[in-house]
Design a protein around this motif. Sequence first.
Motif, PDB file in Angstrom:
ATOM      1  N   GLY A 106       4.053 -94.978 -23.923  1.00 41.19           N
ATOM      2  CA  GLY A 106       2.878 -95.828 -23.728  1.00 41.19           C
ATOM      3  C   GLY A 106       2.977 -97.188 -24.397  1.00 41.19           C
ATOM      4  N   HIS A 107       4.193 -97.583 -24.753  1.00 44.97           N
ATOM      5  CA  HIS A 107       4.355 -98.887 -25.413  1.00 44.97           C
ATOM      6  C   HIS A 107       4.765 -99.995 -24.451  1.00 44.97           C
ATOM      7  CE1 HIS A 107       3.875 -96.600 -28.953  1.00 44.97           C
ATOM      8  NE2 HIS A 107       5.091 -96.105 -29.013  1.00 44.97           N
ATOM      9  N   ALA A 108       4.887 -99.674 -23.191  1.00 49.61           N
ATOM     10  CA  ALA A 108       5.290-100.698 -22.221  1.00 49.61           C
ATOM     11  C   ALA A 108       4.355-100.593 -21.019  1.00 49.61           C
ATOM     12  CB  ALA A 108       6.750-100.486 -21.817  1.00 49.61           C
ATOM     13  N   PRO A 109       3.088-100.979 -21.200  1.00 46.74           N
ATOM     14  CA  PRO A 109       2.068-100.691 -20.194  1.00 46.74           C
ATOM     15  C   PRO A 109       2.282-101.361 -18.837  1.00 46.74           C
ATOM     16  CG  PRO A 109       1.221-102.177 -21.894  1.00 46.74           C
ATOM     17  CD  PRO A 109       2.550-101.711 -22.364  1.00 46.74           C
ATOM     18  N   ASP A 110       3.113-102.387 -18.793  1.00 45.34           N
ATOM     19  CA  ASP A 110       3.296-103.091 -17.518  1.00 45.34           C
ATOM     20  C   ASP A 110       4.387-102.475 -16.643  1.00 45.34           C
ATOM     21  OD1 ASP A 110       1.320-104.911 -18.286  1.00 45.34           O
ATOM     22  OD2 ASP A 110       2.794-105.983 -19.506  1.00 45.34           O
ATOM     23  N   TYR A 111       5.074-101.481 -17.196  1.00 37.89           N
ATOM     24  CA  TYR A 111       6.111-100.806 -16.413  1.00 37.89           C
ATOM     25  C   TYR A 111       5.633 -99.395 -16.104  1.00 37.89           C
ATOM     26  CZ  TYR A 111       9.114-104.448 -18.435  1.00 37.89           C
ATOM     27  OH  TYR A 111       9.657-105.643 -18.827  1.00 37.89           O
ATOM     28  N   ARG A 112       6.224 -98.814 -15.101  1.00 37.74           N
ATOM     29  CA  ARG A 112       5.927 -97.414 -14.811  1.00 37.74           C
ATOM     30  C   ARG A 112       7.148 -96.808 -14.104  1.00 37.74           C
ATOM     31  NH1 ARG A 112       4.532 -97.157  -9.279  1.00 37.74           N
ATOM     32  NH2 ARG A 112       4.103 -99.221  -8.455  1.00 37.74           N
ATOM     33  N   VAL A 113       7.128 -95.496 -13.995  1.00 32.65           N
ATOM     34  CA  VAL A 113       8.199 -94.839 -13.249  1.00 32.65           C
ATOM     35  C   VAL A 113       7.901 -95.022 -11.766  1.00 32.65           C
ATOM     36  CG1 VAL A 113       9.197 -92.591 -12.650  1.00 32.65           C
ATOM     37  CG2 VAL A 113       8.752 -93.175 -15.049  1.00 32.65           C
ATOM     38  N   ARG A 114       8.739 -95.777 -11.094  1.00 36.66           N
ATOM     39  CA  ARG A 114       8.480 -96.020  -9.669  1.00 36.66           C
ATOM     40  C   ARG A 114       9.199 -95.016  -8.787  1.00 36.66           C
ATOM     41  NH1 ARG A 114       8.889-102.460  -8.711  1.00 36.66           N
ATOM     42  NH2 ARG A 114       7.661-103.099 -10.488  1.00 36.66           N
ATOM     43  N   ASP A 115      10.279 -94.437  -9.282  1.00 32.91           N
ATOM     44  CA  ASP A 115      10.998 -93.464  -8.461  1.00 32.91           C
ATOM     45  C   ASP A 115      11.001 -92.113  -9.167  1.00 32.91           C
ATOM     46  OD1 ASP A 115      12.706 -91.968  -6.914  1.00 32.91           O
ATOM     47  OD2 ASP A 115      14.056 -93.648  -6.472  1.00 32.91           O
ATOM     48  N   VAL A 116       9.946 -91.355  -8.913  1.00 29.77           N
ATOM     49  CA  VAL A 116       9.798 -90.051  -9.578  1.00 29.77           C
ATOM     50  C   VAL A 116      10.908 -89.103  -9.117  1.00 29.77           C
ATOM     51  CG1 VAL A 116       8.267 -88.071  -9.896  1.00 29.77           C
ATOM     52  CG2 VAL A 116       7.313 -90.377  -9.853  1.00 29.77           C
ATOM     53  N   ILE A 225      18.596 -95.406 -14.721  1.00 32.53           N
ATOM     54  CA  ILE A 225      17.288 -95.723 -15.327  1.00 32.53           C
ATOM     55  C   ILE A 225      16.633 -96.904 -14.614  1.00 32.53           C
ATOM     56  CG2 ILE A 225      16.161 -96.502 -17.459  1.00 32.53           C
ATOM     57  CD1 ILE A 225      18.243 -94.764 -18.973  1.00 32.53           C
ATOM     58  N   THR A 226      17.457 -97.854 -14.197  1.00 31.82           N
ATOM     59  CA  THR A 226      16.894 -98.997 -13.463  1.00 31.82           C
ATOM     60  C   THR A 226      16.263 -98.517 -12.161  1.00 31.82           C
ATOM     61  OG1 THR A 226      18.619-100.351 -14.442  1.00 31.82           O
ATOM     62  CG2 THR A 226      17.387-101.339 -12.650  1.00 31.82           C
ATOM     63  N   ASP A 227      16.922 -97.582 -11.499  1.00 32.70           N
ATOM     64  CA  ASP A 227      16.338 -97.012 -10.274  1.00 32.70           C
ATOM     65  C   ASP A 227      15.035 -96.275 -10.589  1.00 32.70           C
ATOM     66  OD1 ASP A 227      18.418 -97.988  -8.787  1.00 32.70           O
ATOM     67  OD2 ASP A 227      19.423 -96.065  -8.473  1.00 32.70           O
ATOM     68  N   ILE A 228      15.024 -95.535 -11.699  1.00 34.62           N
ATOM     69  CA  ILE A 228      13.806 -94.794 -12.070  1.00 34.62           C
ATOM     70  C   ILE A 228      12.651 -95.776 -12.306  1.00 34.62           C
ATOM     71  CG2 ILE A 228      12.742 -93.426 -13.924  1.00 34.62           C
ATOM     72  CD1 ILE A 228      15.513 -92.027 -14.270  1.00 34.62           C
ATOM     73  N   LEU A 229      12.947 -96.853 -13.027  1.00 34.69           N
ATOM     74  CA  LEU A 229      11.872 -97.797 -13.389  1.00 34.69           C
ATOM     75  C   LEU A 229      11.456 -98.720 -12.241  1.00 34.69           C
ATOM     76  CD1 LEU A 229      12.818 -98.958 -17.015  1.00 34.69           C
ATOM     77  CD2 LEU A 229      10.809 -97.627 -16.324  1.00 34.69           C
ATOM     78  N   PHE A 230      12.423 -99.104 -11.419  1.00 32.79           N
ATOM     79  CA  PHE A 230      12.098-100.130 -10.422  1.00 32.79           C
ATOM     80  C   PHE A 230      12.332 -99.687  -8.982  1.00 32.79           C
ATOM     81  CE2 PHE A 230      13.349-102.467 -14.322  1.00 32.79           C
ATOM     82  CZ  PHE A 230      12.077-102.899 -14.665  1.00 32.79           C
ATOM     83  N   GLY A 231      12.802 -98.477  -8.810  1.00 34.95           N
ATOM     84  CA  GLY A 231      12.998 -97.954  -7.456  1.00 34.95           C
ATOM     85  C   GLY A 231      14.457 -97.963  -7.043  1.00 34.95           C
TER      86      GLY A 231
END
Length: 665
Positions: A106-116, A225-231
């Motif tokens: 919860g320390h990076a509120p502007d990011y999310r997991v985009r590719d679950v 991880i980049t795919d997880i975070l940004f698709g």
Amino acid sequence: MGKYASLTADPAVEQMLEITREKGIETAFDRAENIKPCPIGSDGVCCKICAMGPCRLVGKVTTGICGATLDTVVARNLARQIAAGSAAHSDHGRDMALALLAVAEGHAPDYRVRDVGKLVEVAHFLGVPVQGRDLNDITRDVAEAALAQFGQQHGPLKYLERAPKKRQQIWKELDIAPRGIDREVVETLHRTHIGNDQDAEHILDHALRTALADGWGGSMLSTDITDILFGTPVPLTSEVNMGALEEDQVNIIVHGHEPLLSEMILMACQDPEMIEYAKSKGATGINLTGICCTANETLMRQGVRSAGNFLSQELAIATGVVEAMVVDIQCIMQALVPVAEQYHTKLITTSRKAKIKGAIHMQFNEREALKIAKEIVKVGIDNYPNRGKSERVYIPNVSAPLVAGFSHEYLRYMQGGYYRGSFRPLNDAIIAGRIRGVAGVVGCNNPRTPHDYTHNYVVQELIKNDVLVVQTGCSAISVAKLGLLGPEALRYAGPGLREVCEAIGIPPVLHLGSCVDNTRILTVATQMATEGGLGEDIADLPAVGLAPEWMSEKALSIGAYFVASGVYVIFGTKNPIAGSEEIQRLISEGWESKVGGKLEFILDPQEMVRKSLEHIDKKRAALGLVEYDPTRYGQSGDIPLAAFFAVPPEKRNLYSRKAYIDVRY
Ligand code: BF8
């Protein structure tokens, strides 16, 4: 032919060189003419690892003061370069893992997991339980498992398990399987310290281990991880070259490597309030473009247009329309400062790891990512009214459409859909000889060789010879500028390759991403090797790797990990180990006998192609495949394609399979 056609294959760069030279603005192209490379360092025969030297091992001097031989010195220099490259890629990967951890906590509120889906897949691979668990808990455990790979003291690295079984066995038997990512880099520095490892072959074995820690470690987890975070990328269309800059908009260029920054800058540029603010300053909007690998990251996932590759960075500023160039890490020339000083452009550094004297530093962090990104974009917007006050504005009207976004997941999917996705069709096409083989063409620009020429030549020749090409980095941007990343490139493809590409609906040259995404090529190679029919190891494949215009230590690390994975790798431009015949033998024949792959420095582009095809044919013969025959295939695709190309280019719908149908019927 333009005045500077001997310096670059890119007409936009050529036009900009006219401007910078006329104005007396120095760029890397000028410095490359004015600074002769040091002949001693160039051949790798300068030893400066202690204060008894530097020892120049030239002429009658065959050892350093400590007695280190020429071979030891050359091997140590190469190993240190590979370690630096491995460190750069892997530290990028570490930042991605730390960002993922920050998201989970919860320390990076502007990011999310985009590719679950990818998160779950990676979790399974890393042994993180997923059933019935909270997404944040899974995310945290995946990030921690990835981070643990860096400090692991006892190997092997988890990611090695993604390689074919036979390959893993080779690494084990040779005892070159990396243990921890950081450990191998540190050990290279230790081994190459004065008075330590002084057996060239032994040093080079560890260089392979260190490179593997990059390819099957830091870089591979970075891509995940980049795919997880940004698709995870899927094909999309975009545009490349300086024509992507807009005369009536605020132009912001992101340059560097980590998408953590560039994705937030993109969000800030799309914010309606920021767009309104830009309009209040007289612009019609905000135009984000990229340079180098950060361009590849945002291009692959968001379709952000690329303004160019490594050697375009100074020249893009010289258009006079760039309000802000925002940089993070790697491949950023210090010379951007004096060029930006000649224009209104604000050069903004953002990374804790990379400040440049004379640039504005606005430190980025994940906790306040979007807020900082907006502040950065605001600096660009506020600078818009200053455009053209003291400088001439000129945007070359040069750009090309392209298709990007070929993740290895998509490559599987496109060969059979969700339920039958596999590499079977590609393997079958190779087995039948429709496709002769596969080449990965990657790497940098280097002003010591005409910009983009060798990339473009090599890729055109390979596809002409029915070799499917996969690309990353600045090489991908180079051929994109020529139009080779679009369906039009089928006109250059050999008959068999053209048929296959037409059937699947892909260009003959596939853009797989940034330089850390070379790991996607490792994954593709592994899937081809394990699909059946092409042996059981990467070394069995009719495949080659090329870095025609390399310049960075990262490129050497990439080259070395492909070799350690069993690939024949050819580097152009220059040979950094030219000073030692023995080291050249060790990394070619020597490495081939150990790991099945070899590294050669071949400076002649025609020779690069000849040896690539020779190697592919040798591997085909070893597999017992039919001899490649360019006349065997090509009948099915010719008629519709001829009709397609008979339509004037401006009337073709390049990105739709419908284009072919429209033309045919
Ligand atoms: O990492 S290809 S010049 S931008 S080092 Fe740099 Fe070389 Fe370009 Fe991407 Ni890769």
